[in-house]
Design a protein around this motif. Structure first.
Motif, PDB file in Angstrom:
ATOM      1  N   LEU A  50     -56.972  16.447 -72.885  1.00 32.39           N
ATOM      2  CA  LEU A  50     -58.172  17.274 -73.005  1.00 32.39           C
ATOM      3  C   LEU A  50     -57.971  18.629 -72.337  1.00 32.39           C
ATOM      4  CD1 LEU A  50     -61.118  17.833 -73.681  1.00 32.39           C
ATOM      5  CD2 LEU A  50     -61.768  16.557 -71.623  1.00 32.39           C
ATOM      6  N   GLN A  54     -58.214  22.068 -74.229  1.00 31.99           N
ATOM      7  CA  GLN A  54     -59.255  22.977 -73.752  1.00 31.99           C
ATOM      8  C   GLN A  54     -58.689  24.376 -73.515  1.00 31.99           C
ATOM      9  OE1 GLN A  54     -61.989  21.556 -70.642  1.00 31.99           O
ATOM     10  NE2 GLN A  54     -61.457  23.383 -69.465  1.00 31.99           N
ATOM     11  N   ARG A 217     -67.892  21.387 -72.840  1.00 34.76           N
ATOM     12  CA  ARG A 217     -67.742  20.008 -72.381  1.00 34.76           C
ATOM     13  C   ARG A 217     -69.049  19.487 -71.775  1.00 34.76           C
ATOM     14  NH1 ARG A 217     -63.566  17.065 -68.172  1.00 34.76           N
ATOM     15  NH2 ARG A 217     -63.965  14.980 -68.988  1.00 34.76           N
ATOM     16  N   HIS A 220     -71.452  18.532 -74.545  1.00 35.91           N
ATOM     17  CA  HIS A 220     -71.108  17.215 -75.090  1.00 35.91           C
ATOM     18  C   HIS A 220     -71.563  16.100 -74.145  1.00 35.91           C
ATOM     19  CE1 HIS A 220     -68.965  17.924 -78.789  1.00 35.91           C
ATOM     20  NE2 HIS A 220     -68.136  18.791 -78.226  1.00 35.91           N
ATOM     21  N   GLN A 221     -71.303  16.271 -72.863  1.00 30.01           N
ATOM     22  CA  GLN A 221     -71.680  15.244 -71.896  1.00 30.01           C
ATOM     23  C   GLN A 221     -73.189  15.071 -71.815  1.00 30.01           C
ATOM     24  OE1 GLN A 221     -69.672  16.894 -68.463  1.00 30.01           O
ATOM     25  NE2 GLN A 221     -67.895  15.556 -68.715  1.00 30.01           N
ATOM     26  N   PHE A 270     -60.893  19.667 -79.969  1.00 30.60           N
ATOM     27  CA  PHE A 270     -61.501  19.617 -78.637  1.00 30.60           C
ATOM     28  C   PHE A 270     -62.693  18.673 -78.622  1.00 30.60           C
ATOM     29  CE2 PHE A 270     -64.892  20.965 -75.802  1.00 30.60           C
ATOM     30  CZ  PHE A 270     -64.253  20.965 -74.576  1.00 30.60           C
ATOM     31  N   ASP A 271     -63.551  18.757 -79.627  1.00 32.92           N
ATOM     32  CA  ASP A 271     -64.767  17.944 -79.652  1.00 32.92           C
ATOM     33  C   ASP A 271     -64.456  16.451 -79.684  1.00 32.92           C
ATOM     34  OD1 ASP A 271     -66.269  20.269 -79.642  1.00 32.92           O
ATOM     35  OD2 ASP A 271     -66.484  20.329 -81.819  1.00 32.92           O
ATOM     36  N   CYS A 274     -62.552  15.427 -76.338  1.00 31.26           N
ATOM     37  CA  CYS A 274     -63.517  15.466 -75.237  1.00 31.26           C
ATOM     38  C   CYS A 274     -64.357  14.189 -75.226  1.00 31.26           C
ATOM     39  CB  CYS A 274     -64.415  16.693 -75.388  1.00 31.26           C
ATOM     40  SG  CYS A 274     -65.689  16.848 -74.122  1.00 31.26           S
ATOM     41  N   THR A 277     -62.279  11.085 -74.196  1.00 30.08           N
ATOM     42  CA  THR A 277     -61.973  11.141 -72.769  1.00 30.08           C
ATOM     43  C   THR A 277     -63.184  10.761 -71.929  1.00 30.08           C
ATOM     44  OG1 THR A 277     -60.324  12.876 -73.164  1.00 30.08           O
ATOM     45  CG2 THR A 277     -61.109  12.606 -70.902  1.00 30.08           C
ATOM     46  N   ASP A 278     -64.344  11.345 -72.264  1.00 29.32           N
ATOM     47  CA  ASP A 278     -65.543  11.074 -71.470  1.00 29.32           C
ATOM     48  C   ASP A 278     -66.106   9.680 -71.710  1.00 29.32           C
ATOM     49  OD1 ASP A 278     -65.555  13.453 -70.073  1.00 29.32           O
ATOM     50  OD2 ASP A 278     -66.733  14.516 -71.580  1.00 29.32           O
TER      51      ASP A 278
END
Length: 446
Positions: A50, A54, A217, A220-221, A270-271, A274, A277-278
């Motif tokens: 990521l 990024q 990021r 998204h979170q 990235f989307d 991300c 990963t999260d």
């Protein structure tokens, strides 16, 4: 004390691994005809993919192909990238930045705890989540203006009836961050009230801090935490528009294989990375390929605990979360690009004009550069209908621009004469003649 000791030990261990296995970056502009090839080798750890993606996407580079492998303790990636115009990356400044950001001198291998987070005295960061509704951005902007806050940067996303925003504001008088605790508390309280609207039981959250996070990021979170991935009966995307996401298990190797087919666009990789990963999934292998307007992504993943996707419920959740991550940047409707001299209250005035003309903002990017406001808005008719040409003409008359472009039929693109506009002085020179506004009717995948 024990937590601090553990934190220090983790950092020292990472520094030791880094000294023993420094990252290696190779940039090749010769082997591929139409792309720059970037190869990154490094000691492996969770989240490193990521961070690399990024850095590349923050440079506005387009990743057309990628091959990823991180089995064992080593991480090896190859990216084919171009600039925004589809050309090889030849700018020495950008190439040097990539080498410094990803190579032995970089800090990208530091702990994920610090990625994209730093203290700032230049502005105050405000994070907002709540239910979406017509005119919401206008209401939030009006409250900030009333509280003598100037919005210098902002990103606003809406998806599946939910809205999230990251705003950077300064004090109207000093132009610096707002630090007074009582004032910050009032800002937080009033914004939260706006987010709740007339429904006081509605879920809304406002966070005010002096920290700066990686905006995309965080959005998204925030939307993930707000569960925007849960489908509703009012979901506007039908099955033909929805990304094709499939999750299956490869039992012989204890991997889950995630495949994604959808319309290609900048920051798509990235989307998806991300989100994985999260959600605490590790990407062991991956292949990304772009053919024409479409993108194909294939990930071999396991959960942090080493297991593949364990149940049908988990499989469905991974599918929905990746679909949502892709859809958040897809904006239906009218795209408006505004460039003008920045001033306090500009965002409030512009969004009020949209609201008064029955337009609602579905996504927004607000930035100030060198005293100029560079803003992009995606708007739709508040009633759900296509934006009417008469509405566009009305906005053009109210704003009173001398340079105004509308993509569409030649009839629609005729400029409105300021001399013939009865409301050209309505806002006392709200926009000066040097301002630029570009309206284009698009379905944006940017």
């Amino acid at each position: 004390m024990n937590m601090s000791f553990s934190h220090d030990m983790d950092d020292e261990y990472e520094k030791f691994i880094r000294r023993m296995n420094p990252p290696r970056v190779v940039i090749d502009n010769e082997s591929c005809k139409n792309a720059t090839v970037i190869q990154v080798d490094s000691a492996n750890r969770h989240g490193i993919l990521l961070e690399v993606v990024q850095i590349l996407t923050d440079l506005n580079l387009i990743i057309t192909k990628a091959y990823i492998s991180s089995d064992g303790n080593w991480f090896m990636d190859v990216f084919n990238v171009t600039d925004q115009d589809g050309n090889k990356v030849v700018d020495e400044g950008i190439l040097d930045y990539i080498m410094k950001s990803l190579g032995p001198e970089s800090c990208f291998t530091s702990s994920m705890r610090s990625v994209g987070v730093k203290q700032s005295m230049d502005h105050t960061a405000i994070e907002l989540t709540g239910s979406d509704r017509p005119g919401l951005l206008s209401e939030l902007s009006a409250v900030l203006r009333h509280l003598k806050c100037n919005v210098v940067n902002a990103e606003v996303w809406t998806h599946n009836t939910r809205a999230a925003a990251v705003m950077q504001v300064t004090d109207e008088e000093t132009g610096t961050a707002i630090t007074d605790p009582e004032r910050l508390s009032r800002i937080k309280s009033l914004l939260c009230n706006v987010l709740k609207g007339s429904n006081k039981s509605s879920l809304a959250k406002t966070v005010v801090s002096s920290s700066v996070t990686h905006t995309d990021r965080r959005l998204h979170q925030m939307m993930f935490a707000d569960r925007d991935y849960e489908r509703t009966g009012d979901d506007v995307l039908d099955d033909r528009q929805r990304p094709n996401v499939d999750v299956v298990n490869w039992y012989d190797k204890d991997y889950s294989i995630v495949t994604i087919r959808c319309k290609d666009r900048p920051k798509l990789l990235f989307d998806t990375v991300c989100t994985l990963t999260d959600m605490d999934y590790v990407v062991f292998h991956a292949k990304i390929d772009t053919e024409g307007p479409d993108s194909y992504q294939e990930y071999y993943i396991r959960h942090l605990d080493g297991s593949p996707v364990k149940s049908e419920a988990e499989r469905e959740r991974v599918t929905q979360c990746l679909e949502a991550a892709i859809e958040r940047r897809v904006s239906e409707g009218l795209k408006l690009e505004l460039c003008t001299t920045d001033r306090v209250g500009l965002l409030s005035d512009v969004t009020r004009i949209f609201r008064e003309n029955s337009l609602t903002v579905t996504r927004a990017e607000v930035a100030t550069k060198g005293g100029k406001a560079v803003n992009t808005f995606y708007v739709r008719d508040a009633s759900g209908y296509p934006v009417d040409v008469k509405t566009i003409d009305s906005i053009r008359q109210v704003i009173g621009q001398t340079i105004l472009k509308v993509k569409g039929s030649p009839e629609d693109s005729k400029p409105v004469s300021q001399e013939s506009s009865p409301t050209r002085f309505l806002f006392g020179g709200l926009f000066k003649s040097r301002s630029f506004v570009n309206f284009s009717l698009v379905r944006s995948y940017s």
